[in-house]
Design a protein around this motif. Sequence first.
Motif, PDB file in Angstrom:
ATOM      1  N   MET A  46      32.233  13.977  63.784  1.00 35.79           N
ATOM      2  CA  MET A  46      30.845  14.380  64.357  1.00 35.79           C
ATOM      3  C   MET A  46      31.197  14.371  65.943  1.00 35.79           C
ATOM      4  SD  MET A  46      28.184  11.280  63.921  1.00 35.79           S
ATOM      5  CE  MET A  46      28.281  11.609  61.975  1.00 35.79           C
ATOM      6  N   ASP A  47      30.469  15.232  66.874  1.00 33.42           N
ATOM      7  CA  ASP A  47      30.658  15.072  68.342  1.00 33.42           C
ATOM      8  C   ASP A  47      30.073  13.568  68.778  1.00 33.42           C
ATOM      9  OD1 ASP A  47      27.606  14.904  69.539  1.00 33.42           O
ATOM     10  OD2 ASP A  47      27.683  16.687  68.034  1.00 33.42           O
ATOM     11  N   GLU A  48      30.576  13.367  70.281  1.00 33.43           N
ATOM     12  CA  GLU A  48      30.484  12.082  70.758  1.00 33.43           C
ATOM     13  C   GLU A  48      29.194  11.731  70.796  1.00 33.43           C
ATOM     14  OE1 GLU A  48      31.841   9.440  74.461  1.00 33.43           O
ATOM     15  OE2 GLU A  48      32.387  11.625  74.593  1.00 33.43           O
ATOM     16  N   GLU A  49      28.148  12.584  71.163  1.00 36.01           N
ATOM     17  CA  GLU A  49      26.881  12.061  71.646  1.00 36.01           C
ATOM     18  C   GLU A  49      26.120  11.629  70.166  1.00 36.01           C
ATOM     19  OE1 GLU A  49      22.522  13.976  73.036  1.00 36.01           O
ATOM     20  OE2 GLU A  49      24.345  14.675  73.835  1.00 36.01           O
ATOM     21  N   THR A  50      26.334  12.373  68.978  1.00 35.69           N
ATOM     22  CA  THR A  50      25.907  12.129  67.777  1.00 35.69           C
ATOM     23  C   THR A  50      26.399  10.946  67.189  1.00 35.69           C
ATOM     24  OG1 THR A  50      25.596  14.612  67.627  1.00 35.69           O
ATOM     25  CG2 THR A  50      25.512  13.138  65.357  1.00 35.69           C
ATOM     26  N   ALA A  51      27.657  10.674  67.371  1.00 34.81           N
ATOM     27  CA  ALA A  51      28.497   9.651  66.992  1.00 34.81           C
ATOM     28  C   ALA A  51      27.874   8.503  67.740  1.00 34.81           C
ATOM     29  CB  ALA A  51      29.950   9.711  67.071  1.00 34.81           C
ATOM     30  N   TYR A  64      38.092   5.574  66.690  1.00 26.16           N
ATOM     31  CA  TYR A  64      37.767   6.418  65.575  1.00 26.16           C
ATOM     32  C   TYR A  64      37.712   8.002  66.021  1.00 26.16           C
ATOM     33  CZ  TYR A  64      36.694   1.984  63.568  1.00 26.16           C
ATOM     34  OH  TYR A  64      36.621   0.925  63.141  1.00 26.16           O
ATOM     35  N   LYS A  65      38.298   8.188  67.122  1.00 25.79           N
ATOM     36  CA  LYS A  65      38.243   9.585  67.526  1.00 25.79           C
ATOM     37  C   LYS A  65      39.478  10.400  66.812  1.00 25.79           C
ATOM     38  CE  LYS A  65      38.218  11.974  72.137  1.00 25.79           C
ATOM     39  NZ  LYS A  65      37.076  12.724  71.744  1.00 25.79           N
ATOM     40  N   GLU A  66      38.958  11.691  66.505  1.00 25.83           N
ATOM     41  CA  GLU A  66      39.643  12.462  65.909  1.00 25.83           C
ATOM     42  C   GLU A  66      39.383  13.937  66.517  1.00 25.83           C
ATOM     43  OE1 GLU A  66      38.971  12.584  61.662  1.00 25.83           O
ATOM     44  OE2 GLU A  66      39.734  10.517  61.310  1.00 25.83           O
ATOM     45  N   GLY A  67      40.444  14.275  67.313  1.00 24.85           N
ATOM     46  CA  GLY A  67      40.200  15.571  68.020  1.00 24.85           C
ATOM     47  C   GLY A  67      39.104  15.741  68.944  1.00 24.85           C
ATOM     48  N   GLU A  68      38.111  16.467  68.848  1.00 21.41           N
ATOM     49  CA  GLU A  68      37.154  16.286  69.531  1.00 21.41           C
ATOM     50  C   GLU A  68      35.828  15.600  69.261  1.00 21.41           C
ATOM     51  OE1 GLU A  68      36.755  18.145  72.699  1.00 21.41           O
ATOM     52  OE2 GLU A  68      39.034  18.140  72.214  1.00 21.41           O
ATOM     53  N   GLY A  69      35.939  14.990  68.037  1.00 20.56           N
ATOM     54  CA  GLY A  69      34.706  14.327  67.303  1.00 20.56           C
ATOM     55  C   GLY A  69      35.363  12.721  66.950  1.00 20.56           C
TER      56      GLY A  69
END
Length: 110
Positions: A1-6, A25-30
């Motif tokens: 999920m994207d950063e803001e949602t996360a 927990y960062k995976e690619g862009e999410g």
Amino acid sequence: MDEETARTVGVLMGVKRFMEHQEKYKEGEGYNMCQAIKEMMEDSRMEGEKSGWEKGEKSGRKKEQAEGIRIFIQSNRDDGTEEDAIAGKLQKYYEMTETDAWKMLNGGRI
């Protein structure tokens, strides 16, 4: 999920581990919130077991404590957790020495 949602999910659900270690927990862009939540649940379970251990210790139920630790060890083995990691969890959650943790892993008593 994207950063803001996360971050929103982290705040709303109280996923303290995510809020403190976001980069883990960062995976690619999410972000992998499933892993953060899974680890949060594991921490909660461990804290509950530790609390039970402490209560049992105070009431002198050594036999029940040992059985609880045996089940904890077997559960972790069933989940595929490495022996070193189990020993670390015993030290962290049950405040055992490294020697005592390895004794328990090898079927001994402390």
